[in-house]
Design a protein around this motif. Structure first.
Motif, PDB file in Angstrom:
ATOM      1  N   THR A 108       0.741  -1.750   0.274  1.00  0.00           N
ATOM      2  CA  THR A 108      -0.305   0.549   0.049  1.00  0.00           C
ATOM      3  C   THR A 108       1.194   0.950  -0.112  1.00  0.00           C
ATOM      4  O   THR A 108       1.860   1.235   0.120  1.00  0.00           O
ATOM      5  CB  THR A 108      -0.807  -0.354   0.785  1.00  0.00           C
ATOM      6  OG1 THR A 108      -0.314  -0.192   2.530  1.00  0.00           O
ATOM      7  CG2 THR A 108      -1.577  -1.124   1.138  1.00  0.00           C
ATOM      8  N   GLY A 109       0.564   1.953  -0.023  1.00  0.00           N
ATOM      9  CA  GLY A 109       0.675   3.806   0.583  1.00  0.00           C
ATOM     10  C   GLY A 109       1.486   4.220  -0.988  1.00  0.00           C
ATOM     11  O   GLY A 109       2.033   4.867  -1.336  1.00  0.00           O
ATOM     12  N   LYS A 110       0.809   3.818  -2.178  1.00  0.00           N
ATOM     13  CA  LYS A 110       1.375   4.024  -3.310  1.00  0.00           C
ATOM     14  C   LYS A 110      -0.349   3.699  -4.813  1.00  0.00           C
ATOM     15  O   LYS A 110      -0.722   2.952  -4.309  1.00  0.00           O
ATOM     16  CB  LYS A 110       3.007   2.933  -4.379  1.00  0.00           C
ATOM     17  CG  LYS A 110       2.539   1.321  -3.885  1.00  0.00           C
ATOM     18  CD  LYS A 110       3.476   1.122  -5.316  1.00  0.00           C
ATOM     19  CE  LYS A 110       4.070   1.464  -6.498  1.00  0.00           C
ATOM     20  NZ  LYS A 110       2.612   1.066  -7.090  1.00  0.00           N
ATOM     21  N   ARG A 111       0.141   3.813  -5.969  1.00  0.00           N
ATOM     22  CA  ARG A 111      -0.686   3.610  -6.969  1.00  0.00           C
ATOM     23  C   ARG A 111      -0.972   1.754  -7.133  1.00  0.00           C
ATOM     24  O   ARG A 111       0.215   1.310  -6.309  1.00  0.00           O
ATOM     25  CB  ARG A 111      -0.004   4.526  -7.723  1.00  0.00           C
ATOM     26  CG  ARG A 111       1.200   3.671  -9.026  1.00  0.00           C
ATOM     27  CD  ARG A 111       1.200   4.346 -10.238  1.00  0.00           C
ATOM     28  NE  ARG A 111       2.544   4.226 -10.970  1.00  0.00           N
ATOM     29  CZ  ARG A 111       2.751   3.131 -11.817  1.00  0.00           C
ATOM     30  NH1 ARG A 111       1.840   2.135 -11.818  1.00  0.00           N
ATOM     31  NH2 ARG A 111       3.962   2.786 -12.212  1.00  0.00           N
ATOM     32  N   GLU A 112      -1.841   1.536  -7.503  1.00  0.00           N
ATOM     33  CA  GLU A 112      -2.009   0.281  -7.269  1.00  0.00           C
ATOM     34  C   GLU A 112      -0.514  -0.132  -8.044  1.00  0.00           C
ATOM     35  O   GLU A 112      -0.861  -0.212  -9.270  1.00  0.00           O
ATOM     36  CB  GLU A 112      -3.893   0.092  -7.840  1.00  0.00           C
ATOM     37  CG  GLU A 112      -3.952  -1.634  -8.173  1.00  0.00           C
ATOM     38  CD  GLU A 112      -5.303  -2.001  -8.705  1.00  0.00           C
ATOM     39  OE1 GLU A 112      -5.878  -2.844  -9.502  1.00  0.00           O
ATOM     40  OE2 GLU A 112      -6.490  -1.181  -7.914  1.00  0.00           O
TER      41      GLU A 112
END
Length: 547
Positions: A108-112
């Protein structure tokens, strides 16, 4: 120049060397990729450990259970570092849980992320492996560890350190990156050449590691993954994902309400099954299966109560009453009896009696006498009444061979296991296997008088049988029921810690006991008084309504 100390190895090899040599240096002399750690005078020690006296040394290989754990922990560290290198420091790696002999993770914490990212992460991991960087074992003060994880925005780790009783924290350093793992690391990244990654939509990646030198192909278990995720969402609604958050509830005096909320979540699963059976009149038999210490007994008896509340009378049968006569039991290679496989059951008789019962015929059911090793027929003849539904409980209950004479439309297969999503922190999960082992250890001592060492000794053989004869059939289940309770490790800890400390240093299970003790340190103890007598946990700690 005269050497100071003598090292005698388990294979009679002798090395004379200087006092203060490290395990890492000895492993370089041995030069065997399969040897990932050493046991010095009975204790597994980190690679930085300096040997100061004549010692006896055992090898820990990647085939050993402890060696495999060490390999896996090192691989997790490499994976976390590689993801950050690919996506940047803001990418958050969550080691979620075990899944089909692999580890399920989410980023998590970024684009997919998508399947195209897998080669990039693999490449970064291989580069880290090729650099052969050492895992450095360090000790830091609790306050320094707290400040460090706070600076990285890892609040669940900070919460763990807040409730710790130790003044210092053992951490590992890899290329100026620091992290906590509750067990030993390999000497260096160069030992971790074998792994695989599989993309699981959405944002999921399965990290596979070698088991007995073979990397198993990931075989998806969508229903099991869904069970993990469903419970995770329910717990998130209660404000809990990590051990520290459960500990916070204990400290703040809120744990009793949390216990009752957990029990409601568990019971809801059983009620849903009862509602389905009440609506679908064609279902004549319910089969409940799961690995050891999953809570099959309590779950089947509680389900019986929920069925009665819907006007359905359960007729309970245990497959344990259908073992073949002792002299006909299959045997292991060493000549001992093999009770864990489906062939240990009288499959023909079981199918015949099921068919007769569902056809309205009168049947005399057996009771297996475990002392004599024979089935006894002392019960009164019985028939299945119109409002009765068969409930069959047992290790192999959902194996199709046990109900091949029953049409699929007339049966419901349920697989149960404690799928716990509660983790120590984002990088340290608690495996379902370890939770079941804790349950088994406590129950074995309380009900059978077994020591922790006896449980650990029997566990390995039982796990092999489960891998072959139980897990493959979970995909045949119509329902997956999670019997995990998010608070239960705190309760089990109270019973298990003294048992684990009784495992002596010269025992082959000593390291396993220490490993379990290490992760139990992350949980505060919870007294058992608030646990309802109908809880599945009572099956293991005692005081169950169903005993």
């Amino acid at each position: 120049m005269k050497k100071d100390i003598k090292l005698v190895f388990e294979d009679s090899r002798i090395i004379e060397t200087n006092r203060g040599i490290t395990v890492r240096e000895i492993l370089k002399i041995i030069d065997d990729d399969k040897v990932i750690a050493l046991r010095v005078n009975g204790s597994a020690v980190p690679a930085d450990y300096e040997i100061m006296e004549d010692s006896f040394v055992n090898y820990i290989t990647t085939v050993d259970r402890i060696g495999q754990k060490i390999y896996t922990k090192g691989l997790e560290y490499i994976y976390i570092k590689a993801v950050r290198e690919v996506f940047g420091s803001k990418a958050v790696v969550n080691i979620k849980h075990s899944l089909d002999k692999s580890l399920y993770t989410e980023i998590t914490g970024k684009r997919e992320i998508n399947a195209n990212h897998i080669p990039l992460i693999k490449k970064a991991m291989k580069e880290i492996v090729d650099k052969d960087m050492p895992f450095k074992h360090i000790s830091v003060s609790r306050s320094d560890a707290y400040d460090y994880v706070t600076s990285l925005n890892e609040p669940e780790k900070a919460l763990n350190y807040l409730y710790m009783t130790n003044d210092s924290v053992t951490m590992y350093e890899l290329d100026d990156d620091y992290n906590y793992f509750y067990y030993l690391m390999p000497p260096s990244t160069g030992y971790l050449k074998r792994f695989d990654l599989t993309y699981v939509e959405p944002n999921g990646i399965v990290l596979s590691y070698p088991i007995k030198n073979i990397i198993p192909k990931y075989n998806p278990s969508p229903k099991v993954l869904e069970a993990f995720k469903d419970y995770e969402k329910e717990l998130a609604g209660l404000g809990v994902r990590y051990a520290g958050e459960v500990n916070k509830m204990i400290v703040e005096g809120k744990i009793n309400d949390f216990i009752q909320a957990n029990e409601i979540l568990y019971d809801k699963n059983l009620e849903e099954v009862a509602i389905k059976v009440a609506k679908n009149k064609s279902i004549r038999a319910i089969f409940i299966s799961g690995p050891s210490s999953s809570g099959k007994t309590t779950s089947s008896k509680k389900l019986a109560l929920y069925l009665r509340s819907r006007g359905i009378e359960p007729f309970v049968i245990s497959t344990d009453d259908y073992f073949v006569e002792r002299e006909d039991s299959p045997r292991k290679a060493d000549g001992s009896y093999e009770f864990e496989i489906v062939e240990a059951l009288d499959i023909k008789l079981f199918n015949s009696q099921l068919k007769s019962l569902l056809s309205g015929k009168e049947v005399v059911l057996p009771t297996y006498n475990f002392l004599t090793g024979k089935k006894e027929y002392k019960r009164k003849p019985t028939t299945l009444k119109p409002n009765e539904v068969l409930v069959v409980e047992g290790l192999h209950a959902i194996n199709e061979r046990l109900s091949s004479t029953i049409p699929a439309s007339e049966k419901l297969k349920i697989y149960i296991s404690p799928f716990t999503p509660v983790r120590l922190d984002r990088h340290n999960h608690i495996s379902t296997t370890d939770l079941r082992l804790l349950r088994r250890m406590v129950r074995d001592y309380k009900h059978r008088g077994y020591s922790a060492e006896e449980t650990l000794r029997n566990w390995a053989g039982m796990r092999e049988s489960e891998e072959k004869y139980v897990y493959p059939y979970q995909r045949e289940a119509d329902y997956i029921i999670n019997t995990s309770l998010a608070y239960e490790i705190g309760v089990l800890r109270t019973y298990a810690v003294p048992l684990l400390f009784s495992v002596e240093k010269n025992s082959p299970y000593y390291e396993e006991a220490i490993r379990i003790l290490n992760f139990l340190k992350g949980f505060l103890s919870i007294p058992s008084e608030a646990i309802p007598n109908v809880s599945v946990l009572r099956e293991f700690i005692g005081g169950s309504y169903f005993e």
